[in-house]
Design a protein around this motif. Structure first.
Motif, PDB file in Angstrom:
ATOM      1  N   ALA A  20       0.829  -1.210   0.000  1.00 43.50           N
ATOM      2  CA  ALA A  20       0.000   0.000   0.000  1.00 43.50           C
ATOM      3  C   ALA A  20       0.860   1.255   0.000  1.00 43.50           C
ATOM      4  N   GLU A  21       1.902   1.275   0.810  1.00 42.40           N
ATOM      5  CA  GLU A  21       2.775   2.443   0.861  1.00 42.40           C
ATOM      6  C   GLU A  21       3.498   2.641  -0.470  1.00 42.40           C
ATOM      7  N   ALA A  22       3.921   1.556  -1.091  1.00 39.14           N
ATOM      8  CA  ALA A  22       4.592   1.652  -2.385  1.00 39.14           C
ATOM      9  C   ALA A  22       3.662   2.257  -3.434  1.00 39.14           C
ATOM     10  N   VAL A  23       2.407   1.839  -3.414  1.00 40.38           N
ATOM     11  CA  VAL A  23       1.426   2.421  -4.337  1.00 40.38           C
ATOM     12  C   VAL A  23       1.297   3.917  -4.102  1.00 40.38           C
ATOM     13  N   ASP A  24       1.224   4.330  -2.846  1.00 36.90           N
ATOM     14  CA  ASP A  24       1.099   5.755  -2.535  1.00 36.90           C
ATOM     15  C   ASP A  24       2.289   6.551  -3.060  1.00 36.90           C
ATOM     16  N   VAL A  25       3.490   6.008  -2.897  1.00 33.36           N
ATOM     17  CA  VAL A  25       4.676   6.705  -3.388  1.00 33.36           C
ATOM     18  C   VAL A  25       4.630   6.832  -4.908  1.00 33.36           C
ATOM     19  N   CYS A  26       4.257   5.757  -5.585  1.00 37.74           N
ATOM     20  CA  CYS A  26       4.169   5.806  -7.041  1.00 37.74           C
ATOM     21  C   CYS A  26       3.140   6.830  -7.492  1.00 37.74           C
ATOM     22  N   LEU A  27       1.973   6.838  -6.866  1.00 35.64           N
ATOM     23  CA  LEU A  27       0.929   7.786  -7.243  1.00 35.64           C
ATOM     24  C   LEU A  27       1.375   9.228  -7.005  1.00 35.64           C
ATOM     25  N   LYS A  28       2.109   9.454  -5.948  1.00 40.38           N
ATOM     26  CA  LYS A  28       2.618  10.803  -5.657  1.00 40.38           C
ATOM     27  C   LYS A  28       3.438  11.342  -6.822  1.00 40.38           C
ATOM     28  N   HIS A  29       4.133  10.454  -7.514  1.00 38.47           N
ATOM     29  CA  HIS A  29       5.001  10.866  -8.618  1.00 38.47           C
ATOM     30  C   HIS A  29       4.350  10.660  -9.993  1.00 38.47           C
ATOM     31  N   GLY A  30       3.048  10.456 -10.001  1.00 39.64           N
ATOM     32  CA  GLY A  30       2.325  10.375 -11.252  1.00 39.64           C
ATOM     33  C   GLY A  30       2.414   9.033 -11.950  1.00 39.64           C
ATOM     34  N   LEU A  46      -4.640 -10.968  -0.878  1.00 35.83           N
ATOM     35  CA  LEU A  46      -5.015 -10.719  -2.266  1.00 35.83           C
ATOM     36  C   LEU A  46      -6.231  -9.804  -2.374  1.00 35.83           C
ATOM     37  N   LYS A  47      -7.236 -10.027  -1.556  1.00 31.85           N
ATOM     38  CA  LYS A  47      -8.457  -9.228  -1.641  1.00 31.85           C
ATOM     39  C   LYS A  47      -8.159  -7.750  -1.434  1.00 31.85           C
ATOM     40  N   GLU A  48      -7.323  -7.432  -0.459  1.00 24.31           N
ATOM     41  CA  GLU A  48      -6.982  -6.034  -0.196  1.00 24.31           C
ATOM     42  C   GLU A  48      -6.142  -5.467  -1.335  1.00 24.31           C
ATOM     43  N   ALA A  49      -5.209  -6.257  -1.853  1.00 20.35           N
ATOM     44  CA  ALA A  49      -4.392  -5.794  -2.975  1.00 20.35           C
ATOM     45  C   ALA A  49      -5.268  -5.474  -4.184  1.00 20.35           C
ATOM     46  N   VAL A  50      -6.236  -6.329  -4.471  1.00 15.49           N
ATOM     47  CA  VAL A  50      -7.152  -6.081  -5.587  1.00 15.49           C
ATOM     48  C   VAL A  50      -7.926  -4.795  -5.354  1.00 15.49           C
ATOM     49  N   SER A  51      -8.364  -4.578  -4.122  1.00 11.57           N
ATOM     50  CA  SER A  51      -9.101  -3.355  -3.785  1.00 11.57           C
ATOM     51  C   SER A  51      -8.240  -2.114  -4.007  1.00 11.57           C
ATOM     52  N   ILE A  52      -6.968  -2.186  -3.604  1.00 11.18           N
ATOM     53  CA  ILE A  52      -6.059  -1.051  -3.789  1.00 11.18           C
ATOM     54  C   ILE A  52      -5.847  -0.783  -5.274  1.00 11.18           C
ATOM     55  N   VAL A  53      -5.670  -1.831  -6.036  1.00 11.84           N
ATOM     56  CA  VAL A  53      -5.461  -1.680  -7.483  1.00 11.84           C
ATOM     57  C   VAL A  53      -6.681  -1.034  -8.130  1.00 11.84           C
ATOM     58  N   LYS A  54      -7.856  -1.542  -7.815  1.00 13.23           N
ATOM     59  CA  LYS A  54      -9.069  -1.039  -8.466  1.00 13.23           C
ATOM     60  C   LYS A  54      -9.422   0.366  -8.020  1.00 13.23           C
ATOM     61  N   SER A  55      -9.273   0.654  -6.732  1.00 18.57           N
ATOM     62  CA  SER A  55      -9.671   1.972  -6.235  1.00 18.57           C
ATOM     63  C   SER A  55      -8.762   3.073  -6.745  1.00 18.57           C
ATOM     64  N   ASN A  56      -7.526   2.719  -7.109  1.00 21.06           N
ATOM     65  CA  ASN A  56      -6.588   3.712  -7.636  1.00 21.06           C
ATOM     66  C   ASN A  56      -6.431   3.628  -9.153  1.00 21.06           C
ATOM     67  N   ASP A  57      -7.257   2.780  -9.782  1.00 20.28           N
ATOM     68  CA  ASP A  57      -7.225   2.618 -11.240  1.00 20.28           C
ATOM     69  C   ASP A  57      -5.815   2.330 -11.735  1.00 20.28           C
ATOM     70  N   LEU A  58      -5.150   1.387 -11.077  1.00 24.69           N
ATOM     71  CA  LEU A  58      -3.778   1.046 -11.424  1.00 24.69           C
ATOM     72  C   LEU A  58      -3.730   0.042 -12.574  1.00 24.69           C
ATOM     73  N   HIS A  59      -2.672   0.111 -13.330  1.00 24.35           N
ATOM     74  CA  HIS A  59      -2.393  -0.839 -14.404  1.00 24.35           C
ATOM     75  C   HIS A  59      -1.206  -1.688 -13.965  1.00 24.35           C
ATOM     76  N   GLU A  90      -3.893 -15.423  -9.074  1.00 25.65           N
ATOM     77  CA  GLU A  90      -3.601 -14.134  -8.442  1.00 25.65           C
ATOM     78  C   GLU A  90      -3.407 -13.044  -9.494  1.00 25.65           C
ATOM     79  N   ALA A  91      -2.643 -13.367 -10.531  1.00 25.37           N
ATOM     80  CA  ALA A  91      -2.406 -12.395 -11.597  1.00 25.37           C
ATOM     81  C   ALA A  91      -3.714 -12.008 -12.274  1.00 25.37           C
ATOM     82  N   ALA A  92      -4.581 -12.988 -12.496  1.00 25.48           N
ATOM     83  CA  ALA A  92      -5.871 -12.702 -13.123  1.00 25.48           C
ATOM     84  C   ALA A  92      -6.736 -11.828 -12.222  1.00 25.48           C
ATOM     85  N   ALA A  93      -6.750 -12.110 -10.927  1.00 28.34           N
ATOM     86  CA  ALA A  93      -7.544 -11.309 -10.005  1.00 28.34           C
ATOM     87  C   ALA A  93      -7.072  -9.857  -9.975  1.00 28.34           C
ATOM     88  N   LEU A  94      -5.772  -9.662 -10.108  1.00 28.05           N
ATOM     89  CA  LEU A  94      -5.198  -8.325 -10.076  1.00 28.05           C
ATOM     90  C   LEU A  94      -5.273  -7.617 -11.425  1.00 28.05           C
TER      91      LEU A  94
END
Length: 274
Positions: A20-30, A46-59, A90-94
């Motif tokens: 989660a923290e790594a995602v925040d750092v990446c988003l901070k830098h665009g 996995l469930k939380e990771a999927v939620s983080i990916v989807k809520s931040n529209d990550l690729h 896992e990869a498919a879920a993400l």
């Protein structure tokens, strides 16, 4: 402002951050494209990771990693296949672009490289139906020959493409410059990969001279000897225009720096060197 064309493999800041923290750092830098490792996903579940990916529209340019097929016993080989099927799920879920395969080296006590090659091809073939059903491409990542015994007995892009040709749809390659830059046949094999439509990922970092550790002394782009723009041109000419994924293992340098500094430097070097 979003940074187009850049992905951060979360191994680059694995010592500083959880998922989660790594995602925040990446988003901070665009940066909205990442490639996590399975242990980082497992740490938050996995469930939380999927939620983080989807809520931040990550690729996700990939999930690391499956593979490690060769083993001494049939029981161990079956366990590896089961783990790879879980990795595919896992990869498919993400929603990852691919599951990266570090295929594995010699089984313990073995000197039979040919047998290890056979186990790798057989292992990928065994999990490929599951990957096809999940619509999850498998990306064979050839590793530098110095890893042949322990981590990956597929060491050239040409060898990886031979396996892809043999197995058919659903298998391609991850081209990591750290592992293939030295290959005198690289240009021909990248062109071949393009004809096969087999390029699934492009990983970048740099090769330091001298290299202090064979695993954990990769360089930031521009600090070493790899001609990154030339390799990128070959890859784009082969038809792949996907994101460049920074993957740096650096125990003596970048893993010791604040994650914010590391990612900021990745962005700057991507723009200036890649």
């Amino acid at each position: 402002m979003p940074v187009e064309g850049l992905s951060i493999n979360l191994a680059t800041i694995r010592e500083q951050c959880g998922f989660a923290e790594a995602v925040d750092v990446c988003l901070k830098h665009g940066i909205t494209s990442i490639a996590p490792w399975r242990d980082q996903v497992a740490a938050v579940r996995l469930k939380e990771a999927v939620s983080i990916v989807k809520s931040n529209d990550l690729h996700l340019t990939g999930l690391c990693r499956g593979g490690f097929f060769p083993a001494v016993t049939g029981v161990e080989r079956e366990a590896a296949l089961d783990d790879n099927r879980r990795a595919i799920d896992e990869a498919a879920a993400l929603g990852a672009d691919c599951l990266v395969l570090v295929v594995g080296g010699l089984p313990k006590g073995s000197r039979d490289l040919g047998e290890a090659h056979r186990m790798v091809a057989d292992g990928i073939a065994a999990v490929l139906p599951h990957a096809r059903q999940a619509n999850m491409p498998l990306a064979i990542e050839p590793l530098h020959p110095m890893y042949a015994a322990e981590r990956a007995c597929v060491n050239t892009l040409g060898h990886a493409l031979d396996i892809c040709e043999r197995l058919g749809d659903g298998v391609g390659v991850a081209i990591d410059v750290y592992h293939v830059w030295w290959d005198p046949d690289l240009a021909n094999q990248i062109a071949r990969a393009g004809r096969m439509k087999a390029i699934l990922a492009h990983h970048i970092c740099d090769w330091l001279v001298p290299t202090a550790d064979m695993l954990t002394d990769r360089g930031m782009m521009g600090d070493g000897v790899i001609d990154l723009p030339a390799i990128r041109r070959l890859i784009e000419n082969a038809g792949f225009n996907g994101r460049q994924e920074v993957e740096i293992f650096s125990a003596g340098n970048w893993w010791k720096r604040p994650a914010d500094e590391v990612v900021a430097t990745c962005v700057e070097r991507f723009r200036s060197c890649c």
